[in-house]
Design an enzyme around this catalytic site. Structure first.
Site, short mmCIF file in Angstrom:
data_model
loop_
_atom_site.label_atom_id
_atom_site.label_comp_id
_atom_site.label_asym_id
_atom_site.label_seq_id
_atom_site.Cartn_x
_atom_site.Cartn_y
_atom_site.Cartn_z
N ARG A 131 -4.15 6.77 -11.77
CA ARG A 131 -3.68 7.79 -10.84
C ARG A 131 -3.62 9.14 -11.59
O ARG A 131 -2.59 9.53 -12.11
CB ARG A 131 -2.29 7.42 -10.30
CG ARG A 131 -2.30 6.20 -9.38
CD ARG A 131 -0.88 5.83 -8.97
NE ARG A 131 -0.84 4.98 -7.78
CZ ARG A 131 -0.64 3.66 -7.81
NH1 ARG A 131 -0.48 3.05 -8.95
NH2 ARG A 131 -0.60 2.97 -6.66
N ARG B 205 -9.31 7.92 -10.58
CA ARG B 205 -9.24 8.39 -9.20
C ARG B 205 -9.04 9.90 -9.19
O ARG B 205 -8.19 10.41 -9.93
CB ARG B 205 -8.08 7.72 -8.47
CG ARG B 205 -7.94 8.22 -7.04
CD ARG B 205 -6.93 7.44 -6.28
NE ARG B 205 -5.57 7.76 -6.69
CZ ARG B 205 -4.49 7.17 -6.16
NH1 ARG B 205 -4.64 6.23 -5.24
NH2 ARG B 205 -3.29 7.49 -6.56
N GLU C 144 -8.49 3.48 2.52
CA GLU C 144 -7.04 3.42 2.70
C GLU C 144 -6.59 4.08 3.99
O GLU C 144 -5.40 4.32 4.20
CB GLU C 144 -6.31 4.03 1.49
CG GLU C 144 -6.76 5.40 1.09
CD GLU C 144 -6.05 5.93 -0.15
OE1 GLU C 144 -5.08 5.31 -0.62
OE2 GLU C 144 -6.49 6.98 -0.64
N ASN D 6 -1.62 0.06 0.08
CA ASN D 6 -0.34 0.75 0.31
C ASN D 6 -0.48 1.75 1.45
O ASN D 6 0.34 1.80 2.36
CB ASN D 6 0.11 1.51 -0.95
CG ASN D 6 0.22 0.63 -2.17
OD1 ASN D 6 0.31 -0.58 -2.04
ND2 ASN D 6 0.19 1.21 -3.34
N ASP D 7 -1.53 2.56 1.36
CA ASP D 7 -1.74 3.56 2.41
C ASP D 7 -2.39 2.96 3.65
O ASP D 7 -2.09 3.38 4.76
CB ASP D 7 -2.58 4.72 1.88
CG ASP D 7 -1.71 5.70 1.11
OD1 ASP D 7 -0.64 6.06 1.64
OD2 ASP D 7 -2.07 6.07 -0.01
N ARG E 34 5.50 4.68 4.18
CA ARG E 34 5.69 3.67 3.13
C ARG E 34 6.98 3.87 2.34
O ARG E 34 7.43 2.99 1.62
CB ARG E 34 4.48 3.64 2.18
CG ARG E 34 4.25 4.95 1.48
CD ARG E 34 2.87 5.01 0.86
NE ARG E 34 2.87 4.60 -0.54
CZ ARG E 34 1.84 4.75 -1.36
NH1 ARG E 34 0.71 5.26 -0.93
NH2 ARG E 34 1.90 4.37 -2.60
N CYS F 186 -6.75 -2.41 -4.85
CA CYS F 186 -5.93 -1.86 -5.94
C CYS F 186 -4.51 -1.52 -5.48
O CYS F 186 -3.71 -1.03 -6.26
CB CYS F 186 -6.58 -0.64 -6.57
SG CYS F 186 -6.71 0.76 -5.44
#
Ligand code: PEP
Ligand code: MG
Length: 618
Positions: free
Chosen positions: A346, A382, A479, A502-503, A513, A550
C-alpha cells in the site's frame, strides 16, 4: 516520562458486584456452560458469587488467546482552568510552552526509534504525531492565546480542542483518526506542563482495555508487556488493528461500554478468534482456555515446519501464497514464512504518514529497497490509493469521499503526482521483479489512460538512459462492482487481476467498511460478492491472466476452500496469517472445493453460505 492520555482505573466499578447481571451489554451467552454451583464448596460458591464470570462480545480484530490481568485505561481529560497571567510573564510562558514541545518531541522520537526496532510498520504512522507536535500553525495559535494572557495549559487545551472538534466531525474516517492523534499530542503537552504522571506501562501479561488505541499506544504498551487488548471503538481495518495483526497481538474491538463494566486487576481471557472477552472467568473456563492455548502453541510449532512445504491442495492444485507487506522488515517476515512474493504494497501509507507526497527520487529509493528485499520474488506495488478513508492534507474535502476522487480517479486528475510515481515504480523495476497494480477502477478508459501514461513514462526514462523493466506487468484491482461487471474488457488490457474484497464488499453492499453500526451488513460471504468473484475469475480465465485476492477475505478461515474452488490462484495475506492459510490449502481437495464453491453460489444469504461452508468442512 509522559506519553499517554491514559489514566489507570484501579477502583472497582459500581456495577461490578452485581451478581444478578448474567449477561453484560454486548455479551454473549456461554455456549459451553460452567459446572453448576453445587459442584463447589460453600466457600467457593461465595467467592464465585462475588466475582461472577462476565462475557463481552465484540469484533475479532487480531487472532490468538491470552489469559491475564485487566488494565483498564480511561482517557481522562485534565481539568484546566483559564488562568490569566500578568503581561510581563507572557514571554516566559511562551518559552515554557516551547520547552514542553521540545521535551515531548524528544520523547516521541524515542517512541519512533523503539517502533523502528520492534514494529517498523508502526514507525511512519507514529511520525504523524511528531508532525502535529511541531506544526508551526498550531504553535502560532497557542502563542497567540498566551499573548492574550492565558497560561500555556489553557492555550494548549483551547487550540487543540478546537482543532479536534473540526476533525471529529469530519466524514472522513482517516481525519477522524487524526483527531485521536491530536488528543494524544495534547495530553502529552498537558501532562508535561502540569507535571502530571500518567500510565506509561502495563504490568507484564497485562491485557489493556480502553476506549480506543492509536498505533503509538499499541507500540508503547506492547513494549511494556501488553499481551492483548480490547477497545470500545470499532474498526478492524483501523491502524491499531492492522498493527495488532502484524505484531500478532490478540485483540477484540467494538466492546460497548466494557471499561465501565470490569475493573483493573480482574482476571480476563481475551479470545481474538471469537471476539470475546471473559472477565472473572470461572476455574473451569480458565482450564478450558489454558488447554486451548496449549493446543494453539503446539499447532504453531507444527505450522513452523510448513514454511518450506509447497502451497498446494492435497490433489495437487497450486495456490500461490503471497503476503501483504508495507516495509522491508515485513517483507523479511513474509519470506521467512514462505511467501512466494508480495501481493500488495500500500504505497499510499508513505503519503498518509508524512502528509505529503515524497518526491520521485525518494519514492524510487523506497520502492527499490522493497524490490531488493524481495528479490527474486515478485512484489506488487499498488499506485497511491488515496482519498476516501485514506485522505491527507492536499485532498479537497468531498461530501461523500468514498464515492469521490479516490485511487485511480485522483491520480488521473493529478498527472504530475501519478507520473512521478509511475517513473519511480518503473525505476525500481530494473531487477524485473516489480508489478504495478491500479486501484479503484470503474471504467476501461481509466485503465487505458493509465497504460498510456506508463508508456509515456517509459519513453521519458529511456530518453534519460534509465534502466527499467520494459515488460513490467500492470494489473487491475477489481474492487468495485463496475470493475467486476466489465472484467472481461479489463482483462483484455490487464496483465493480472487482484481482487480487493474489502472495498468490493463495501461498494457492492453499499455499506461503509469503517462504520461500526453497519458491521452486520458488511458481509463478504454475501452471495452477491460470491457471484461477482465467480464473474471476475471467469473473466480472468477467458483472458488467460492470473487472478489473486488481496483483501482481508483471503485470510478468512472459512473462505480458503471457497476461494480455491472458485478458481482463485493466488492469495495475498498478512505475513502472520500465511502459514495458517497454507495449512488450510494443503488440507483442501480441489475437486471438492469446486463443488463446495458451486453450491455456495446458489445460497441466498450470507449466513446460509457460512453455515454451508462450515458444515461442508467439518
Ligand atoms: C481491498 O479493498 O480489499 C484492499 C486490499 O485494499 P484496501 O484495504 O487498501 O482498500
Ligand atoms: Mg481497496
Amino acid at each position: 516520562m509522559t506519553h499517554s492520555s491514559f489514566q489507570q482505573h484501579s477502583h472497582s466499578l459500581s456495577n461490578d458486584g452485581d451478581s444478578t447481571d448474567a449477561l453484560e451489554q454486548g455479551a454473549v451467552p456461554d455456549s459451553d456452560e460452567p459446572p453448576p454451583a453445587s459442584a463447589y464448596s460453600a466457600n467457593a460458591n461465595k467467592r464465585e458469587k462475588h466475582r461472577k464470570e462476565k462475557r463481552f462480545k465484540g469484533i475479532p480484530a487480531s487472532s490468538g488467546i491470552v489469559i491475564g490481568k485487566a488494565v483498564i485505561l480511561a482517557t481522562e481529560a485534565i481539568a484546566i482552568k483559564d488562568t490569566l497571567i500578568p503581561e510581563d510573564r507572557i514571554d516566559a510562558e511562551i518559552e515554557r510552552f516551547a520547552h514542553a514541545v521540545q521535551e515531548c518531541t524528544h520523547e516521541l522520537h524515542r517512541i519512533v526509534t523503539m517502533a523502528n526496532d520492534e514494529a517498523p510498520v508502526a514507525a511512519p504512522i507514529l511520525e504523524a504525531q511528531l508532525f502535529i507536535l511541531n506544526d508551526p500553525t498550531i504553535a502560532e495559535m497557542i502563542a497567540g492565546r498566551i499573548r492574550k494572557c492565558y497560561h500555556a495549559e489553557s492555550a494548549v487545551q483551547e487550540v487543540f480542542d478546537s482543532q479536534q472538534a473540526i476533525l471529529r466531525h469530519a466524514s472522513d474516517s482517516y481525519l477522524r483518526e487524526r483527531a485521536v492523534d491530536l488528543d494524544n499530542v495534547k495530553q502529552r503537552l498537558l501532562n508535561f506542563l502540569t507535571g502530571r504522571n500518567t500510565v506509561t506501562t502495563t504490568q507484564p501479561e497485562g491485557i489493556v482495555i480502553t476506549e480506543s488505541l492509536t498505533p503509538s499506544d499499541v507500540m508503547l504498551f506492547r513494549k511494556s508487556g501488553m499481551t492483548a487488548f480490547g477497545t470500545e471503538t470499532s474498526g478492524i481495518t483501523s491502524h491499531a488493528a492492522i498493527l495488532a495483526r502484524s505484531l500478532g497481538i490478540p485483540s477484540v474491538v467494538g466492546l460497548a461500554n466494557i471499561c465501565k463494566r470490569i475493573s483493573t486487576g480482574s482476571t480476563v481471557i481475551i479470545d481474538g478468534y471469537a471476539g470475546i472477552i471473559i472477565a472473572n472467568p470461572l476455574p473451569d473456563t480458565i482450564s478450558r482456555y489454558e488447554q486451548r492455548v496449549e493446543d494453539l502453541e503446539h499447532h504453531a510449532r507444527k505450522l513452523g515446519k510448513l514454511a518450506h512445504l509447497p502451497s498446494q491442495t492435497s490433489d495437487g492444485r497450486k495456490v500461490h501464497l503471497f503476503a501483504n507487506a508495507d516495509t522491508p522488515e515485513e517483507i523479511e517476515l513474509a519470506r521467512a514464512s514462505g511467501a512466494e512474493g508480495v501481493g500488495l504494497i500500500r504505497t499510499e501509507l508513505q503519503i498518509l504518514t508524512h502528509n505529503f507526497v515524497p518526491d520521485e527520487d525518494e519514492q524510487t529509493t523506497f520502492y527499490k529497497e522493497l524490490a531488493e528485499r524481495a528479490y527474486p520474488l515478485p512484489i506488487t506495488l499498488r499506485a497511491f490509493d488515496i482519498g476516501s478513508d485514506k485522505s491527507f492534507g492536499l485532498i479537497a474535502n468531498e461530501p461523500n469521499p468514498a464515492l469521490g476522487l479516490r485511487g485511480l480517479r485522483f491520480l488521473l486528475k493529478n498527472k504530475a503526482v501519478f507520473m512521478a510515481q509511475l517513473r519511480a515504480i518503473l525505476r525500481a523495476s530494473c531487477h524485473r521483479n516489480v508489478r504495478l497494480m491500479l486501484p479503484m477502477i470503474t471504467t476501461v478508459q481509466e485503465f487505458q489512460k493509465s497504460l498510456q501514461w506508463v508508456e509515456e513514462c517509459k519513453a521519458k526514462l529511456k530518453e534519460n538512459g534509465e534502466e527499467f523493466d520494459a515488460q513490467m506487468p500492470v494489473g487491475a484491482m477489481i474492487e468495485t462492482p463496475a470493475a467486476a461487471l466489465i472484467a472481461r474488457e479489463l482483462g483484455a488490457l490487464a496483465d493480472f487481476f487482484s481482487i480487493g474484497t474489502n472495498d468490493l464488499t463495501q461498494y457492492t453492499l453499499a455499506t461503509d467498511r469503517m462504520n461500526a453500526s453497519t458491521t452486520q451488513i458488511y458481509d463478504t460471504f454475501h452471495p452477491a460478492i460470491l457471484r461477482l468473484l465467480k464473474m471476475i475469475v471467469d473473466a480472468a480465465h477467458f483472458n488467460n491472466i492470473p487472478v489473486a485476492v488481496c483483501g482481508e477475505f483471503a485470510s478468512h478461515a472459512a473462505a480458503t476452500e471457497l476461494l480455491i474452488g472458485l478458481g482463485i490462484e493466488e492469495l495475498s495475506v498478512a505475513p502472520s496469517s500465511l502459514l495458517e492459510v497454507k495449512k488450510r490449502v494443503r488440507k483442501a481437495v480441489f475437486s471438492q472445493t469446486k463443488q463446495l464453491a458451486g453450491e455456495s453460489l446458489h445460497c441466498s444469504t450470507g449466513s446460509e453460505v457460512r453455515k454451508f461452508l462450515t458444515s461442508g468442512t467439518n
